[in-house]
Design a protein around this motif. Sequence first.
Motif, short mmCIF file in Angstrom:
data_model
loop_
_atom_site.label_atom_id
_atom_site.label_comp_id
_atom_site.label_asym_id
_atom_site.label_seq_id
_atom_site.Cartn_x
_atom_site.Cartn_y
_atom_site.Cartn_z
N ASN A 42 3.67 4.77 16.36
CA ASN A 42 3.57 5.52 15.10
C ASN A 42 2.91 4.61 14.07
OD1 ASN A 42 4.15 6.67 12.53
ND2 ASN A 42 5.81 7.84 13.44
N PRO A 43 1.90 5.09 13.35
CA PRO A 43 1.19 4.23 12.38
C PRO A 43 2.09 3.63 11.31
CG PRO A 43 -0.04 6.24 12.77
CD PRO A 43 1.28 6.42 13.44
N THR A 44 3.25 4.30 11.02
CA THR A 44 4.16 3.78 10.00
C THR A 44 5.24 2.88 10.59
OG1 THR A 44 5.59 5.73 10.19
CG2 THR A 44 3.82 5.81 8.55
N GLU A 45 5.15 2.60 11.89
CA GLU A 45 6.19 1.80 12.53
C GLU A 45 6.15 0.36 12.03
OE1 GLU A 45 7.24 0.31 17.06
OE2 GLU A 45 6.41 2.32 16.72
N SER A 46 7.32 -0.16 11.69
CA SER A 46 7.41 -1.56 11.27
C SER A 46 7.23 -2.47 12.47
CB SER A 46 8.77 -1.81 10.61
OG SER A 46 8.92 -1.04 9.44
N GLY A 47 6.76 -3.68 12.23
CA GLY A 47 6.55 -4.64 13.31
C GLY A 47 5.23 -5.39 13.12
N ILE A 48 4.79 -6.10 14.17
CA ILE A 48 3.58 -6.92 14.11
C ILE A 48 2.35 -6.05 14.40
CG2 ILE A 48 2.39 -8.94 14.98
CD1 ILE A 48 4.94 -9.56 13.49
N TRP A 49 1.37 -6.08 13.50
CA TRP A 49 0.11 -5.38 13.66
C TRP A 49 -1.04 -6.34 13.38
CZ3 TRP A 49 -0.56 -0.01 14.71
CH2 TRP A 49 0.62 0.75 14.71
N LEU B 159 0.85 -1.19 0.00
CA LEU B 159 0.00 0.00 0.00
C LEU B 159 0.89 1.24 0.00
CD1 LEU B 159 -2.37 -1.22 2.85
CD2 LEU B 159 -2.88 -1.30 0.40
N LEU B 160 0.51 2.24 -0.76
CA LEU B 160 1.21 3.52 -0.75
C LEU B 160 0.31 4.54 -0.08
CD1 LEU B 160 2.81 3.60 -4.31
CD2 LEU B 160 3.70 2.64 -2.20
N CYS B 161 0.87 5.25 0.91
CA CYS B 161 0.06 6.13 1.75
C CYS B 161 0.66 7.53 1.80
CB CYS B 161 -0.03 5.56 3.17
SG CYS B 161 -0.52 3.82 3.22
N GLU B 162 -0.17 8.50 2.23
CA GLU B 162 0.31 9.86 2.36
C GLU B 162 -0.45 10.57 3.48
OE1 GLU B 162 -0.52 12.16 -1.12
OE2 GLU B 162 -2.52 11.34 -1.36
N PRO C 199 -0.73 12.67 7.40
CA PRO C 199 -0.64 12.21 8.80
C PRO C 199 -1.56 11.04 9.10
CG PRO C 199 -1.80 14.33 8.66
CD PRO C 199 -1.21 14.07 7.30
N GLU C 200 -2.66 10.90 8.36
CA GLU C 200 -3.58 9.79 8.60
C GLU C 200 -3.30 8.61 7.69
OE1 GLU C 200 -7.53 11.28 8.29
OE2 GLU C 200 -7.46 12.32 10.22
N LEU C 201 -2.22 8.68 6.93
CA LEU C 201 -1.83 7.59 6.04
C LEU C 201 -2.98 7.18 5.12
CD1 LEU C 201 0.42 5.31 8.29
CD2 LEU C 201 1.10 7.05 6.64
N GLY C 202 -3.50 8.15 4.38
CA GLY C 202 -4.52 7.83 3.38
C GLY C 202 -3.91 7.02 2.25
N ILE C 203 -4.58 5.96 1.85
CA ILE C 203 -4.06 5.06 0.81
C ILE C 203 -4.34 5.67 -0.56
CG2 ILE C 203 -4.20 2.74 -0.17
CD1 ILE C 203 -5.19 1.80 2.60
N PHE C 204 -3.29 5.88 -1.38
CA PHE C 204 -3.52 6.40 -2.73
C PHE C 204 -3.13 5.39 -3.80
CE2 PHE C 204 0.82 7.86 -1.74
CZ PHE C 204 1.52 7.53 -2.88
N ALA C 205 -2.58 4.25 -3.43
CA ALA C 205 -2.28 3.20 -4.41
C ALA C 205 -2.18 1.87 -3.67
CB ALA C 205 -0.99 3.49 -5.16
N ALA C 206 -2.60 0.81 -4.34
CA ALA C 206 -2.54 -0.53 -3.77
C ALA C 206 -2.31 -1.53 -4.89
CB ALA C 206 -3.85 -0.86 -3.03
N ALA D 264 5.14 10.67 0.93
CA ALA D 264 4.51 9.36 0.77
C ALA D 264 5.31 8.28 1.50
CB ALA D 264 4.41 9.01 -0.71
N ALA D 265 4.61 7.20 1.84
CA ALA D 265 5.23 6.08 2.53
C ALA D 265 4.72 4.76 1.96
CB ALA D 265 4.94 6.14 4.04
N VAL D 266 5.58 3.76 1.99
CA VAL D 266 5.22 2.40 1.59
C VAL D 266 4.88 1.61 2.84
CG1 VAL D 266 6.05 0.26 0.55
CG2 VAL D 266 6.70 2.45 -0.44
N VAL D 267 3.77 0.91 2.80
CA VAL D 267 3.41 -0.03 3.87
C VAL D 267 3.23 -1.40 3.22
CG1 VAL D 267 1.74 -0.66 5.65
CG2 VAL D 267 2.32 1.75 5.28
N MET D 268 4.10 -2.32 3.56
CA MET D 268 4.14 -3.63 2.92
C MET D 268 4.19 -4.70 4.01
SD MET D 268 7.32 -4.88 0.56
CE MET D 268 6.96 -3.59 -0.62
N HIS D 269 3.58 -5.85 3.75
CA HIS D 269 3.65 -6.91 4.77
C HIS D 269 3.59 -8.28 4.12
CE1 HIS D 269 -0.68 -7.73 4.42
NE2 HIS D 269 -0.90 -6.42 4.50
N ASP D 270 3.85 -9.29 4.92
CA ASP D 270 3.81 -10.66 4.45
C ASP D 270 2.36 -11.12 4.28
OD1 ASP D 270 3.04 -10.70 7.05
OD2 ASP D 270 4.62 -12.02 7.77
#
Length: 626
Positions: free
Chosen positions: A328-335, A284-287, A289-296, A362-368
């Motif tokens: 932090n919503p962009t923090e890596s780890g288990i969610w 997911l690509l986000c932007e 402070p609320e990490l709105g998703i603009f691409a998936a 923008a930020a990338v949020v990726m997971h397994d």
Amino acid sequence: MSAQMNAARPPQGNENPEEPFIPDFSEGAETGLYLALFELLDEGLIITGDEIVLEANSAACRLLERDYRQIAGKPLCDLFPSERDFLDARARLFIQGEMRGSLRVALPGERHRDLRFVAAARIRPGIHALILSPDIIAEAYANAPFTDEPPADTVWPRLAAAVEQPVIVIDENERIAATNAAALEALGLKRGSIVGHALNACMEVEWPGVNASPVACLQVPGRAEAIHARVLPGPKPDWRLLILPPADQPKIASTGDSASAPISPETGDDAIERVFADSPLPTLLCEGPELGIFAANAAAARVYGYSRTALCGMRIGDLRVQPEDGRNPTESGIWQHRRKDGSVFDVDILAYPIESKSHPGAAVVMHDLPDAPLLAFETRLRQAVDLKQLEVHFQPLIDARDNSVRGGEALLRWHHPELGLIPFQRFAGVARDAGQLTRMGDWILQTACTEAATWNGAGQGVRVTVNIALEQITHGDLAARVRHALAASGLPARLLELDLDERVFCDDSARVVTTVAAIAEMGVQLAIDDFGRGLASIPRLKRYPVRALKLDPQLVREVGIRDDSDAIVEAISSMAGILGLDVLARGVETDAQQAFLSALGCHLQQGPLFGRPMTAEAFRAYLATK
């Protein structure tokens, strides 16, 4: 994170060049420059030495009623009806320096034709360019009274118009002979206020000094900032080309080290495409402070049960069981994340920022994958061959001179149960870590040879290319595997090419040397893949029976854009010619890249411009149309 996440590293951009902008022209390959540009025009172009034709564009072939192979590399005298005509033309063009006029050329069937010509200035010592036309420029000149001024040049204004980079053509009298729309936009001027006018009446120009960097400083009335332009030799003696930075690029205040750097092509929205291309995992690509998703990507849509469009209207918090748990919503780890149907699963998040011109911050949020996928991904890959989840796609290799199909490169694909069709480069790291490269390599070798035998059974005569990993040589009996694949399929050895990683030629072990020699003795062609990364040296090349070099796609992507890439490609082509090697280009995407590479002698090309990878059935149908 496990090995498959190696494919999900944040994209790395190139270092910004020291030049004030990135030009579309090459100072070190003027021959390539002129030929690539003139492929866009209707006039014929011949690039020649005093005795040999070096290059010809398609229009020249049509005017002379011959194909490319009957012109390029042939004696110049072959273009004329008699030796007397040749000697007369040679004296007029190369000794007397005649700029325009009429030539009588030979046509097939002992016919001849009068063509008008415009002779460009020497583009290198001993190398000349001729523009040929049946009725443009010189015809008007020939019919004009002796006292008339030479007719207006229509070729170079059209050349300027065909180029995307802003360009101004300055004649020998310091008048602006031509400009294109991109330059007018960059300058903020109208065509009538500049073309045909004296340069110093339109702007102040500070030309570079002797031995200085070839950059001129332009001060345009009404503009506070100066514009810096690259200076190149023009089409005629004392003519010059000014190549401006694009209109949307930062203007340069000085040529010193403090000059602002241009926007790197590696830091724009192309980076977004690379994120999806490099990861088979939910991304997911986000932007904001609320990490709105603009691409998936498609994998994310499958995991969450939403369409990609629906995901793009959501926030990361909408997918989380506890969106605000103090982290932090962009923090890596288990969610903990939630699907559309309400089911909950744990994910191991990898998050990092990415630069985007249209989405700052923008930020990338990726997971397994959910349900213990880290182990399952590797386990399923081990079973892919037995479960018949692998297939081979083929991408055509084209001879750009006549658009004929010379080969098809075999590319591995994996039908993952959840992720769908995955290209090999996305799971190569996992396959290597799992020790599956040799087994998969054997499978694709046998499958590709069997498929290629069906093409050539239909009389196609098209070779197949198979990529070979170093592990197949060091941990397997590759020569025996190749021999078995050829015998079982019935494919002639001459129609098989094996592309070897440059690392193979940095290994001096007896096993590697013996294996490579044994395969070459069968008649199989060997090539070095992704050549130009700097690992394989010329002395090493001479020790191995290599017959072809395949350019690194990154070099191909940058030809005509980065001077250093132009120079590297030209050097590789020259070196390959001396060693008797073919040069192939992968990843060709645009007509400009195709023309530039052809101008440098690299005629064997593949990439999206000629055809994307296709299934075996589709490739057979494609060959049937050729």
